[in-house]
Write an enzyme that holds these catalytic residues in place. Sequence first.
Site, PDB file in Angstrom:
ATOM      1  CD  GLU A  45      31.597 124.828 -33.385  1.00  0.00           C
ATOM      2  OE1 GLU A  45      32.364 125.518 -34.113  1.00  0.00           O
ATOM      3  OE2 GLU A  45      31.760 123.615 -33.189  1.00  0.00           O
ATOM      4  CD  GLU A  66      32.854 122.913 -37.852  1.00  0.00           C
ATOM      5  OE1 GLU A  66      32.437 124.018 -37.446  1.00  0.00           O
ATOM      6  OE2 GLU A  66      34.068 122.625 -37.935  1.00  0.00           O
TER       7      GLU A  66
END
Length: 559
Positions: free
Chosen positions: A310, A177
Site C-alpha cells: 500500500e 497491519e
Amino acid sequence: MRRFFLLLAAAIMAVAAHAQSGSFETATEAIAHMKVGWNLGNTLDAHDGANACPDIVRSETMWGQPLTRPALMTMMRYAGFGAIRIPVTWFPHMDNEGKVDEAWMKRVHEVVDYVLDSGLYCVLNVHHDTGAGDAHWLHANTDTYQQQHARYEYLWRQIANEFSSYGERLLFESYNEMLDRYNSWCFATFARSGGYDATEAADAYEAINRYAQSFVDVVRQTGGNNAHRNLVVNTYGACSGGGTWNAHLKDPLKEMQLPTDPAGSGHLIFQVHAYPNVKNLSSMRTEMDDMFNALNEHLVSKGAPVIIGEWGTANDGETDYAVRRDNVMAFVDYFIGKAKASNMGTFWWMGLTNGPIRSLPAFSQPDLAERIVKAYHGSSFSPVIPELDDIDHHYTISYNSQWSEANLYDSPFQLTTYKGIKVELAEQPAGNLQVKVYGESDNLQQFQSLSQTVSTITFNSSTLGSTVKRITLQYTQSSPFTTVVKRAALIKADGTEVTTMLNAFWGCSVELNVSTSSVPAIHSADSPTDDAVYSLDGRRVSHPKKGVYIRQGKKYVIR
C-alpha cells in the site's frame, strides 16, 4: 481484436502450463512481472465492527463501493497496471471454529478469477482481521498467538486448499497491519501510555515472526502449487521504517525474520506500507531516500525482495489530490522511480477509481492513474484511461425528508484550487433545491437556491473562509421528491471544469444512470471492422444485455 485476445489467451495458457510444471517463477521475477499494482480497497475488506455479515452483497458494498465486476479488472489491465491486491476481511464470515462461509469463499474466488482472467497478477490476503480496534482477533503479542494460531492456520488452510491448483500469478499474503495490544503504529509499544517498553516490543516482534512462520508452514503443507507459490509476509504493522524522528522506527524492519521455507530460497516476499507527507517535497524525498535505504539494508539483505503493498499520501487533514495535486504527481514520479531502481513492487491504495464509477468502469482520478503508469512504463507509454466525461451519464436523486442532502463533492479543497461549481439539472427546478457549500468551519456556510436548469455558483471566501469541506444539493421541502442531475462540475481558476461524482450524504438515495459510451478504443490494432459484439474478455456475444462490451474496437455500454 479477436487475434489480440487469442494471443492473450495463448500467453495465459503458456504461463499456466509453466506453473503446472512445478517450475514457479521466483519472487523477484514475479515482482518484475507485476510492474505497478492497485488495491481493490473498501470492498471485500469492508466490515461492520465485530458483527457477522452473512449477506455477502451487503458485506462487499457497505463501505460505499459497488459490486466488483470483471470489466474493472480489464480496465486496469489496459491502463497499464500489472497486478491487483485483494484485501479480504474474513472474520464476519467465519464461525467460532474458524470455518469460512461457503458463499463468501465462492465470492472471493470469483473476484480472484476476475483478476487472473484479465491477465493480471493477484495478491490475496487476510486484512482487517488485524489492525486497530476491538473487532480484530489477530494481535501482535505471543499470548494472542498462542490463543489464536490454530484458528489462523485453519483459515489459511481453507484459503490455500481453495486455490491449490492455481498458477504462479496468484500470491498469498499472510496478514495486513498487525498491531500490539496498544494499537501502536510506527513501532511496537509506540502508543503505550508509559512510553516505549523494550520487553513488550520484543514480544510483539516475536509474535509477528511466529504468525509469519505459521502462515508459510500451513500453506506449504497443503501441497499442489502451494508447495512453491510465492508468499508475502508483512513487518509489524506493515511499518516501512521511514523517518528519523524516533530511534525505534527501524525496529519493525530489524526484528522481522525471513521465515524458514520448505520450498527453499526465492519464494518469499517482504511487504511494507508507506504514506508519507507530501506538503514539503524536499522533506518527502529525504524521508523516501531513508526508507528505501532501510528496506534494502534490513529486509532485502535477509534474502527476500520487497513490495510496498500500500502506498499513497498522508492526507494531513486534507485531501492531497484536491489541494496539492502537483505535489502528489511529483511524489508519484519520485516514489516509483526509487521503487523501480530498488526492484520493489508498488500497489497504490484504493483511489484512482472509487465509488460508483467503478461499475462503469472508469477512473475517478484519471490524471493520477496515468501519472502512475507512465512513471513506471515511461513518458511515451500510451495507456487507455477512461474517465467520467467519456460516458454519457446522469444521476437520479430521491429525497426522503426535508433538508436532506446529496453530495456534489465531498473532499476538502482550498479556494485557490476551485472558484465555483456548475450544476445542470434535467428539468427546471421548482424552487425547492439549493446548493449548500460547507466552509472551513461548521458555522461558515454558503447557500444558493437554484432557479435554472444550469446554475453556476461562485464560492464566496468572505463567507466560507479559505477552505471548502463539502458541497451538497439540498432539498428544502418536507414531501418526498425526485430530481435528475445531468452533470456537476467544479470550476478552476482558469475556467476549466472538473466533472464530479455524486453520492448520497443523508436522507436520500443517488442512482448513477449510464445511457451510452464513447470511451476510446481499448486496443486499436487487431480491432474487428464488423459490427459484432464482444465481451471484455474477448468472447463474441450474440444477444448482449445490460453491461459493457466491445464493438469495432471501442467500449460501449448497454443500459
